[in-house]
Design a protein around this motif. Structure first.
Motif: not given
Length: 312
Positions: A58-61, A68-70, A74-76, A92-97
């Motif tokens: 939902s966030y990436c949409s 979103s591009e980063d 990982y969606l698959r 983990r780093t991406l999610l924190r940021e």
């Protein structure tokens, strides 16, 4: 429950999950033995349940999502609940940021309302639980899991002889504490949740009057505007049945018996279809109509909340 009581209820659960009145939108954790595996966000949604995929997709949409591009690659693996992601430090780093992105914070607020808070209030009202504290008890069980199992342990319903709402909630909280204490680690360490509710019940704080103190954290009109951290960790119910695969519109289309089960359930609920076992645009459209009819997030994805509403 009015808006201030809603914020207070969510603050209580946020404190249980991440130690903050407002929650920690960028919190990432993996607890040893936790069947939820990688957990993330304000109220710690999990990889193992499939809900982390629903949130990130939902966030990436969102066109204004900074990460979103980063996160899209990982969606698959998120959709497949690939537990190898537990040790993916880049994710983990991406999610924190991403937790610092106002778009992610907005999406998490929407997500936790649609998938947990609103269904919990409907379940509570359906059982005659109408006080803000009673509804918060139910909401917390929806976040951690095990609601239906604990209800079966109470052995009574509101309206039975000598069983009013307050009596039933007290029995429910006691049953939850005993049940958690019997589970495999790390669940027994989370008995602090029902114990905190016991203290609120003992103080007769059924309307969630402010200020409240939960696990040493003060909830007041002032702290509802603050974000002082107190680090905690939590876990989800390992005895909940393993979730089905998250179904959504892809290219090529998803197909198979899991899709057919969803189509059959849609037909049972009045959304007729050919039952061809293919998750194409028509099935997605029916899923969205069903979600709208049930007050769920209208995203066309069959995740845990939609599966539960379909009776799957």
């Amino acid at each position: 429950m009015n808006e201030l009581q809603k914020k207070t209820a969510q603050a209580i659960v946020n404190i249980f999950e991440s130690g903050r009145v407002h929650g920690d939108y960028g919190a990432v954790a993996v607890l040893k033995g936790d069947e939820g595996h990688l957990t993330y966000g304000r109220s710690q949604t999990t990889l193992g349940s499939g809900n982390l995929f629903v949130l990130v997709k939902s966030y990436c949409s969102r066109p204004d999502a900074l990460y979103s591009e980063d996160l899209r690659p990982y969606l698959r693996d998120l959709a497949q609940c690939n537990i190898a992601l537990d040790s993916d430090m880049h994710l983990r780093t991406l999610l924190r940021e991403a937790g610092e992105d106002p778009v992610m914070r907005d999406e998490q607020d929407r997500f936790f309302d649609a998938h947990f808070f609103e269904p919990a209030l409907r379940a509570a009202s359906g059982r005659g639980v109408l006080t803000p504290l009673g509804q918060t008890v139910i909401y917390d069980s929806f976040i951690q899991g095990g609601f239906n199992r604990i209800v079966s342990l109470v052995g009574a319903t509101i309206g039975d002889r000598d069983v009013d709402e307050k009596t039933w909630i007290a029995r429910y909280v006691k049953a939850r504490e005993e049940w958690l204490s019997r589970l495999k680690p790390p669940l027994p360490t989370t008995v602090y949740r029902p114990q905190a509710f016991f203290r609120l019940i003992e103080r007769d704080q059924w309307e969630l009057p402010l200020p409240l103190t939960v696990r040493g954290v003060v909830i007041s009109t002032e702290t509802l505007e603050d974000t002082m951290p107190v680090v905690r960790a939590s876990a989800v119910d390992p005895c909940d049945p393993l979730p089905g695969k998250v179904l959504y519109l892809t290219t090529p289309y998803l197909r198979g018996p899991e899709v057919l089960k969803v189509q059959e359930a849609l037909s049972t609920h009045g959304f007729a279809n050919g039952g061809d076992g293919v998750y194409g645009p028509f099935t997605e459209a029916l899923v969205k109509k069903f979600q709208e009819s049930k007050g769920l997030a209208v995203d066309g994805m069959v995740g845990p909340a939609t599966r539960a509403a379909l009776g799957l």
